[in-house]
Structures are given as structure tokens and as C-alpha cells.
Design a protein around this motif. Structure first.
Motif, PDB file in Angstrom:
ATOM      1  N   SER A   1       0.858  -1.179   0.000  1.00  0.00           N
ATOM      2  CA  SER A   1       0.000   0.000   0.000  1.00  0.00           C
ATOM      3  C   SER A   1       0.898   1.234   0.000  1.00  0.00           C
ATOM      4  N   ALA A   2       0.294   2.413  -0.169  1.00  0.00           N
ATOM      5  CA  ALA A   2       1.101   3.628  -0.214  1.00  0.00           C
ATOM      6  C   ALA A   2       0.375   4.797   0.430  1.00  0.00           C
ATOM      7  N   VAL A   3       1.149   5.710   0.973  1.00  0.00           N
ATOM      8  CA  VAL A   3       0.665   6.984   1.477  1.00  0.00           C
ATOM      9  C   VAL A   3       1.347   8.080   0.674  1.00  0.00           C
ATOM     10  N   VAL A   4       0.560   8.933   0.049  1.00  0.00           N
ATOM     11  CA  VAL A   4       1.082  10.091  -0.682  1.00  0.00           C
ATOM     12  C   VAL A   4       0.670  11.325   0.101  1.00  0.00           C
ATOM     13  N   PHE A   5       1.639  12.046   0.661  1.00  0.00           N
ATOM     14  CA  PHE A   5       1.333  13.191   1.519  1.00  0.00           C
ATOM     15  C   PHE A   5       1.981  14.460   0.978  1.00  0.00           C
ATOM     16  N   LEU A   6       1.167  15.519   0.883  1.00  0.00           N
ATOM     17  CA  LEU A   6       1.600  16.774   0.271  1.00  0.00           C
ATOM     18  C   LEU A   6       1.864  17.845   1.326  1.00  0.00           C
ATOM     19  N   HIS A   7       3.011  18.478   1.233  1.00  0.00           N
ATOM     20  CA  HIS A   7       3.380  19.525   2.187  1.00  0.00           C
ATOM     21  C   HIS A   7       2.603  20.817   1.915  1.00  0.00           C
ATOM     22  N   GLY A   8       2.785  21.781   2.793  1.00  0.00           N
ATOM     23  CA  GLY A   8       2.084  23.047   2.669  1.00  0.00           C
ATOM     24  C   GLY A   8       2.894  24.127   1.983  1.00  0.00           C
TER      25      GLY A   8
ATOM     26  N   VAL B   1       4.325  -0.677   3.330  1.00  0.00           N
ATOM     27  CA  VAL B   1       3.715   0.631   3.100  1.00  0.00           C
ATOM     28  C   VAL B   1       4.787   1.561   2.535  1.00  0.00           C
ATOM     29  N   HIS B   2       4.529   2.069   1.354  1.00  0.00           N
ATOM     30  CA  HIS B   2       5.482   2.956   0.680  1.00  0.00           C
ATOM     31  C   HIS B   2       5.036   4.403   0.856  1.00  0.00           C
ATOM     32  N   TYR B   3       5.943   5.270   1.280  1.00  0.00           N
ATOM     33  CA  TYR B   3       5.627   6.677   1.524  1.00  0.00           C
ATOM     34  C   TYR B   3       6.182   7.544   0.406  1.00  0.00           C
ATOM     35  N   VAL B   4       5.344   8.464  -0.061  1.00  0.00           N
ATOM     36  CA  VAL B   4       5.762   9.387  -1.116  1.00  0.00           C
ATOM     37  C   VAL B   4       5.426  10.810  -0.678  1.00  0.00           C
ATOM     38  N   PHE B   5       6.393  11.718  -0.788  1.00  0.00           N
ATOM     39  CA  PHE B   5       6.203  13.114  -0.412  1.00  0.00           C
ATOM     40  C   PHE B   5       6.570  13.991  -1.614  1.00  0.00           C
ATOM     41  N   PRO B   6       5.619  14.220  -2.507  1.00  0.00           N
ATOM     42  CA  PRO B   6       5.917  14.977  -3.721  1.00  0.00           C
ATOM     43  C   PRO B   6       6.285  16.435  -3.415  1.00  0.00           C
ATOM     44  N   PRO B   7       7.168  17.024  -4.214  1.00  0.00           N
ATOM     45  CA  PRO B   7       7.527  18.434  -4.024  1.00  0.00           C
ATOM     46  C   PRO B   7       6.627  19.357  -4.841  1.00  0.00           C
ATOM     47  N   ALA B   8       6.198  20.442  -4.238  1.00  0.00           N
ATOM     48  CA  ALA B   8       5.439  21.444  -4.984  1.00  0.00           C
ATOM     49  C   ALA B   8       6.399  22.240  -5.866  1.00  0.00           C
ATOM     50  N   PRO B   9       5.921  22.777  -6.972  1.00  0.00           N
ATOM     51  CA  PRO B   9       6.779  23.616  -7.816  1.00  0.00           C
ATOM     52  C   PRO B   9       7.049  24.972  -7.158  1.00  0.00           C
ATOM     53  N   THR B  10       8.014  25.686  -7.659  1.00  0.00           N
ATOM     54  CA  THR B  10       8.279  27.052  -7.214  1.00  0.00           C
ATOM     55  C   THR B  10       7.485  27.999  -8.104  1.00  0.00           C
ATOM     56  N   ILE B  11       6.598  28.778  -7.487  1.00  0.00           N
ATOM     57  CA  ILE B  11       5.717  29.657  -8.256  1.00  0.00           C
ATOM     58  C   ILE B  11       5.684  31.053  -7.631  1.00  0.00           C
ATOM     59  N   GLY B  12       5.257  32.027  -8.431  1.00  0.00           N
ATOM     60  CA  GLY B  12       5.046  33.366  -7.915  1.00  0.00           C
ATOM     61  C   GLY B  12       3.683  33.455  -7.243  1.00  0.00           C
ATOM     62  N   LEU B  13       3.628  34.068  -6.062  1.00  0.00           N
ATOM     63  CA  LEU B  13       2.377  34.168  -5.322  1.00  0.00           C
ATOM     64  C   LEU B  13       1.852  35.598  -5.337  1.00  0.00           C
ATOM     65  N   THR B  14       0.600  35.731  -5.735  1.00  0.00           N
ATOM     66  CA  THR B  14      -0.030  37.047  -5.802  1.00  0.00           C
ATOM     67  C   THR B  14      -0.043  37.724  -4.440  1.00  0.00           C
ATOM     68  N   ILE B  15      -0.326  36.969  -3.386  1.00  0.00           N
ATOM     69  CA  ILE B  15      -0.404  37.579  -2.053  1.00  0.00           C
ATOM     70  C   ILE B  15       0.956  38.075  -1.570  1.00  0.00           C
ATOM     71  N   ASN B  16       2.035  37.616  -2.209  1.00  0.00           N
ATOM     72  CA  ASN B  16       3.388  38.047  -1.853  1.00  0.00           C
ATOM     73  C   ASN B  16       3.978  38.965  -2.911  1.00  0.00           C
ATOM     74  N   GLY B  17       3.115  39.595  -3.677  1.00  0.00           N
ATOM     75  CA  GLY B  17       3.592  40.525  -4.701  1.00  0.00           C
ATOM     76  C   GLY B  17       4.360  39.850  -5.811  1.00  0.00           C
ATOM     77  N   GLY B  18       4.080  38.576  -6.034  1.00  0.00           N
ATOM     78  CA  GLY B  18       4.744  37.834  -7.099  1.00  0.00           C
ATOM     79  C   GLY B  18       6.017  37.137  -6.672  1.00  0.00           C
ATOM     80  N   MET B  19       6.415  37.286  -5.429  1.00  0.00           N
ATOM     81  CA  MET B  19       7.625  36.624  -4.946  1.00  0.00           C
ATOM     82  C   MET B  19       7.474  35.114  -5.045  1.00  0.00           C
TER      83      MET B  19
END
Length: 243
Positions: free
Chosen positions: A53-60, A86-104
């Protein structure tokens, strides 16, 4: 913000997987916020030839997989069967510009236009669908390379990751796609609500645990009751706790 894991456990029976008795505990904390989710299982008609089985967990937002990867060691220390097959997977989010941070730019699953995030927060539809696609590719890879079907995968996440997990498990799991074994949302929120649909098959097969902090000043506590009500009205088996 990065949250550390602590062994505060609340147990909620959620999903059933055969032959493995699969249970998961996820604990997080931030100042007065302490939450934990557990999934305990019994036999159903689902099966997997290799028993894995597997657990795929996404960070914030602003975090990395390293912020949650300790779960693969902490959970087996609580329940031994979480370290066996049990196989654990923690995918990485991409690096993006955030509107609430003025595009940072920072790591994030999708753009944010409102802060704090209440039930009227605007959706970045394209970003959310791209995030779901990334998770679906991860699940497809699990099946292709390890023989673990979606019906043996629990998908979950924290904050932004929880929002994506909900979207992947319910809204975008349409006809022709095998339902996930379960879903965990920690301080997340329900997105793309205007066209939210959940198939009967998914509603029956994919139970949800939703934990949320009452004093959360980023993803507001109102999000939990709002999302839980919506999903329950569509037939999803939801266990919700607040801390």
C-alpha cells in the motif's frame, strides 16, 4: 510555515484494505494547535497481488517534502504495520510566484489571491488542476513501478497540500478512475466548489479524515465545517475533528 510532528494521537476508524490491516496516524502542531489523524482498517473486497500500500502526503505552502518526510519513520513507531509493505511518497510542490506576496516566488501548489483563506477565497483553477495532475502521475507511477493500485493509496496533505488532496480524491476522481483508499486533510480547504461533483463509487470507497485547528489564522476554521458539510451532502464518509 513549517509544522513539526508530535505524538498526539486521535484515532478514527476510516478505511478498509485487504489483506493488510492498514492504519495511519498523522500528528502536527503549531503553538496551541495540536492535531492528529489516524486511519484503522479491516477487510474489504479490495486486493493487491503484492500486498503493498502507499501513502502520498503533500506539504504546505513554503515547505518541502523534508518537512513531512519524518512520517515514514514516526508512523511505524506507533503502528508497526505502517512500516511493513507501506510505501511513503512526499511529492515536491513547484516554485511559483504568489499574488499575495507581490509575485515573490516560493514553493506552492497553486497561487493565492486572499489572505487569510476563508470560504470566499478566490480559486486558482489552472494551478490546482496542474497540482492534481502531478499527484495523478505520482499514483500512476506507483502502480506501474511497484504494482500498487489507486485503491491501495491514501492521499493526504497539510494546508495547501490538503486542498490538493481533497481535489484529487473527490472532485477530479471521475468515472473511469479507480477511487483512492482514503483521504486525509489537515488544515486544508475545499476548492473549485462551483462545479464540485463526487461520483457514487468514490463517495462509497474513499472515506475522509479532516482535522483543523480552531485558532488557525491562515486557513480559517470556518473552512472545515463548510467543506465537511459539502462533502457529506455528496455522500462522502467524513470523520472531522477540531483542536
Amino acid at each position: 510555515d513549517k509544522y513539526c510532528a508530535q505524538p498526539t494521537i486521535a484515532i478514527a476508524s476510516m478505511i478498509s484494505i485487504k489483506p493488510l490491516l492498514f492504519s495511519a496516524v498523522i500528528a502536527t502542531s503549531r503553538s496551541t494547535f495540536l492535531s492528529a489523524a489516524a486511519m484503522s482498517t479491516s477487510a474489504t473486497n479490495q486486493s493487491c497481488s503484492n500486498g503493498k500500500s502507499a501513502v502520498v502526503f503533500l506539504h504546505g505552502l513554503g515547505d518541502t517534502p523534508a518537512g513531512w518526510s519524518s512520517l515514514q519513520f514516526q508512523l511505524p513507531s506507533i503502528r508497526k504495520n505502517l512500516g511493513e509493505d507501506v510505501h511513503y511518497v512526499f511529492p515536491p510542490a513547484p516554485t511559483i510566484g504568489l499574488t499575495i506576496n507581490g509575485g515573490m516566488e516560493m514553493s506552492g501548489w497553486f497561487d493565492l489571491f486572499d489572505w487569510p483563506i476563508g470560504i470566499s477565497a478566490k480559486d486558482d483553477r489552472d494551478g490546482k488542476l496542474a497540482a492534481v495532475q502531478q499527484i495523478e502521475k505520482t499514483v500512476e507511477k506507483l502502480e506501474k513501478e511497484m504494482g500498487i493500485p489507486p485503491s491501495r493509496v491514501v492521499v493526504g496533505g497539510f494546508s495547501q497540500g490538503g486542498a490538493v488532496a481533497l481535489l484529487a480524491a473527490y472532485h477530479r476522481r471521475q468515472e473511469g478512475k479507480s477511487p483512492f483508499a482514503g483521504c486525509v486533510c489537515l488544515s486544508g480547504w475545499l476548492t473549485l466548489k462551483d462545479d464540485l461533483t463526487v461520483t457514487e463509487e468514490v463517495a462509497k470507497a474513499t472515506p475522509l479524515y479532516w482535522g483543523h485547528g480552531k485558532r488557525d489564522d491562515k486557513v480559517l476554521f470556518e473552512q472545515q465545517a463548510h467543506g465537511v458539510e459539502k462533502l457529506r451532502s455528496l455522500g462522502v464518509d467524513v470523520t472531522d475533528q477540531s483542536f
